[in-house]
Enzyme design. Structure first.
Site, PDB file in Angstrom:
ATOM      1  N   LEU A  77     -13.182 -52.654   6.203  1.00 26.14           N
ATOM      2  CA  LEU A  77     -12.554 -53.322   5.074  1.00 26.14           C
ATOM      3  C   LEU A  77     -11.357 -54.136   5.552  1.00 26.14           C
ATOM      4  O   LEU A  77     -10.497 -53.625   6.271  1.00 26.14           O
ATOM      5  CB  LEU A  77     -12.101 -52.270   4.058  1.00 26.14           C
ATOM      6  CG  LEU A  77     -11.824 -52.691   2.624  1.00 26.14           C
ATOM      7  CD1 LEU A  77     -13.056 -53.315   1.985  1.00 26.14           C
ATOM      8  CD2 LEU A  77     -11.366 -51.491   1.812  1.00 26.14           C
ATOM      9  N   LEU A  79      -8.081 -55.316   4.724  1.00 23.94           N
ATOM     10  CA  LEU A  79      -7.038 -55.007   3.748  1.00 23.94           C
ATOM     11  C   LEU A  79      -6.092 -56.180   3.517  1.00 23.94           C
ATOM     12  O   LEU A  79      -5.282 -56.149   2.580  1.00 23.94           O
ATOM     13  CB  LEU A  79      -6.239 -53.778   4.199  1.00 23.94           C
ATOM     14  CG  LEU A  79      -7.029 -52.471   4.297  1.00 23.94           C
ATOM     15  CD1 LEU A  79      -6.145 -51.349   4.799  1.00 23.94           C
ATOM     16  CD2 LEU A  79      -7.653 -52.098   2.958  1.00 23.94           C
ATOM     17  N   LYS A  80      -6.184 -57.203   4.362  1.00 31.58           N
ATOM     18  CA  LYS A  80      -5.357 -58.399   4.160  1.00 31.58           C
ATOM     19  C   LYS A  80      -6.010 -59.374   3.181  1.00 31.58           C
ATOM     20  O   LYS A  80      -5.363 -60.313   2.715  1.00 31.58           O
ATOM     21  CB  LYS A  80      -5.099 -59.082   5.501  1.00 31.58           C
ATOM     22  CG  LYS A  80      -4.280 -58.241   6.474  1.00 31.58           C
ATOM     23  CD  LYS A  80      -4.070 -58.958   7.792  1.00 31.58           C
ATOM     24  CE  LYS A  80      -3.258 -58.096   8.755  1.00 31.58           C
ATOM     25  NZ  LYS A  80      -3.047 -58.761  10.071  1.00 31.58           N
ATOM     26  N   HIS A 144       5.434 -43.583  22.626  1.00 25.22           N
ATOM     27  CA  HIS A 144       4.275 -42.751  22.916  1.00 25.22           C
ATOM     28  C   HIS A 144       4.764 -41.325  23.137  1.00 25.22           C
ATOM     29  O   HIS A 144       5.966 -41.048  23.101  1.00 25.22           O
ATOM     30  CB  HIS A 144       3.514 -43.274  24.139  1.00 25.22           C
ATOM     31  CG  HIS A 144       2.698 -44.499  23.853  1.00 25.22           C
ATOM     32  ND1 HIS A 144       1.591 -44.479  23.044  1.00 25.22           N
ATOM     33  CD2 HIS A 144       2.848 -45.783  24.269  1.00 25.22           C
ATOM     34  CE1 HIS A 144       1.079 -45.695  22.976  1.00 25.22           C
ATOM     35  NE2 HIS A 144       1.822 -46.506  23.696  1.00 25.22           N
ATOM     36  N   ASN A 147       7.833 -40.561  25.141  1.00 23.54           N
ATOM     37  CA  ASN A 147       9.101 -40.956  24.530  1.00 23.54           C
ATOM     38  C   ASN A 147       9.547 -39.955  23.480  1.00 23.54           C
ATOM     39  O   ASN A 147      10.731 -39.597  23.413  1.00 23.54           O
ATOM     40  CB  ASN A 147       8.969 -42.342  23.897  1.00 23.54           C
ATOM     41  CG  ASN A 147       8.361 -43.362  24.836  1.00 23.54           C
ATOM     42  OD1 ASN A 147       7.256 -43.845  24.593  1.00 23.54           O
ATOM     43  ND2 ASN A 147       9.040 -43.686  25.922  1.00 23.54           N
ATOM     44  N   ASP A 174       2.187 -35.915  20.201  1.00 26.23           N
ATOM     45  CA  ASP A 174       1.039 -36.430  19.462  1.00 26.23           C
ATOM     46  C   ASP A 174       0.301 -35.324  18.716  1.00 26.23           C
ATOM     47  O   ASP A 174      -0.102 -35.505  17.555  1.00 26.23           O
ATOM     48  CB  ASP A 174       0.047 -37.096  20.417  1.00 26.23           C
ATOM     49  CG  ASP A 174       0.526 -38.455  20.905  1.00 26.23           C
ATOM     50  OD1 ASP A 174       1.540 -38.948  20.398  1.00 26.23           O
ATOM     51  OD2 ASP A 174      -0.122 -39.020  21.808  1.00 26.23           O
TER      52      ASP A 174
END
Length: 394
Positions: A77, A79-80, A144, A147, A174
């Site tokens: 999709l 989205l813009k 990431h 960091n 993460d």
């Protein structure tokens, strides 16, 4: 634990819109899908989730994509595009939760921020996963795992005494932050929404979640004003009874004999009962005893030490490579290894009564594989679906 098959999965009936990519968000929504939620993976009409082609390939998609996207549906999709955004808003009207991992402000610019969606669906739980959160001076910074755990004071604590910080191959920020904290936040907010009818914006910052679990370093700061040097505290190699020791073949054994009774049993098994008083020795004395224990472990191979300790209940175990862990008797007995579409994967990590976590799973979806089905359920006719596809909206 014997599963029963006459109960629905615990999250059956929940619909979750997943706009995330790569690792933290997709694994979070896979956990939810494994427990019965309907997860619709919404991807753009371009590259979509970059994980599809990242690293070694397992057919049309990568192994990486395969192991964090099972049991989902896929909708392409744009989205813009006004029509794409309108279709997404229709999906959001009946959704229970939405998960996104863009930088703060991106969803607002698309007209799909929390405030906008809460107007059409007040009970929606809207989870945003970012490195630094929705507020604060670092909110818009890139980052990431390295960091996030660096800022959280976690990376500094990983490594051996006298050495630099070590990079873990398990992404703490993460996974502990972006995956597990998101799952927790979504479920907490969903429980509240069921009772109150009001959703929430769940703000998950991977840095925050990593820091919130640095319990023992915090205890050191509270007690002494600062952390001990890397590799010198109770759980990072500062005492003889808890550490990693190399074997004759260059492998390693994990000694976790923190309790005195276990350490005494380990010393007896090593043939060195004289080391028992050095259980929690630190400083020069601790270093001397650790060196003696290290010399003992270097006298035999890992397999030989496994044979020695396998029947001794004192928390001395081998350090396995992952390919060995996949074949380990305990891991196998727990059903933690499963196969989906010919690819070995980890099973859901939490077992519970009335749920078979090794029941057949759906393969990760091809990009846009379920677009037509999802749009038809919204009442979009085949002619309009063809028109939307031709226009690049789907």
């Amino acid at each position: 634990m014997t599963p029963t098959t006459n109960r629905p999965a615990p999250l059956q009936g929940l619909r979750i819109l997943d706009l995330t990519r790569l690792l933290p968000g997709p694994l979070a929504t896979q956990h939810l899908a494994d427990y019965g939620a309907e997860v619709i993976k919404v991807e753009d009409t371009g590259a979509g989730d970059y994980a599809r082609t990242m690293g070694a390939m397992a057919g049309e998609t990568s192994y990486f994509y395969q192991v964090v996207n099972r049991n989902k549906k896929s909708l392409r999709l744009d989205l813009k595009h006004p029509e794409g955004r309108a279709l997404f808003l229709r999906l959001a009207e009946d959704a229970d939760a939405l998960v996104e991992g863009f930088r703060p402000g991106v969803m607002d610019k698309l007209g799909l921020g929390y405030a906008a969606l809460a107007e059409i669906n007040p009970r929606l739980v809207y989870c945003s996963i970012t490195g630094y959160g929705q507020t604060g001076p670092y909110a818009l910074r890139a980052g990431h795992d390295i960091n996030y755990i660096g800022y959280a004071g976690v990376l500094d604590q990983i490594g051996i005494a006298g050495g630099p910080p070590a990079l873990p191959n398990l992404q703490i920020g993460d996974l502990l932050g972006g995956t597990m904290a998101a799952v927790m936040g979504i479920l907490v907010a969903l429980i509240d929404a069921r009772g109150s009818g009001q959703g929430r914006h769940v703000d998950v910052a991977m840095t925050d979640a990593a820091m919130a679990h640095a319990i023992f370093p915090l205890v050191e700061v509270l007690a002494h004003g600062g952390v001990r040097p890397r590799g010198e505290d109770l759980l990072s190699g500062g005492v003889p009874c808890y550490g990693i020791y190399e074997t004759a073949d260059g492998r390693h054994m994990a000694v976790g004999s923190l309790e005195e009774k276990f350490w005494h049993l380990a010393c007896d098994t090593l043939g060195r009962p004289d080391l028992k008083p050095a259980h929690l020795a630190t400083g020069e004395a601790g270093a001397r005893i650790r060196a003696e224990v290290a010399a003992i472990f270097r006298s035999r191979t890992q397999a030989q030490w496994v044979e020695v300790f396998d029947g001794v209940d004192c928390c001395v175990t081998p350090v396995l490579r992952l390919e060995e862990a996949l074949e380990n008797a305990q891991i196998r007995a727990r059903g933690m290894v499963r196969e989906v579409a010919g690819v070995r994967q980890f099973a859901p990590p939490v077992s519970m009564s009335g749920l078979d976590t090794n029941s057949p799973a759906a393969a990760p979806p091809r990009s846009g594989a379920d677009s037509d089905e999802i749009l038809r359920a919204l009442g979009v006719g085949d002619a309009d679906i063809a028109r939307l596809r031709a226009a690049g909206v789907i």
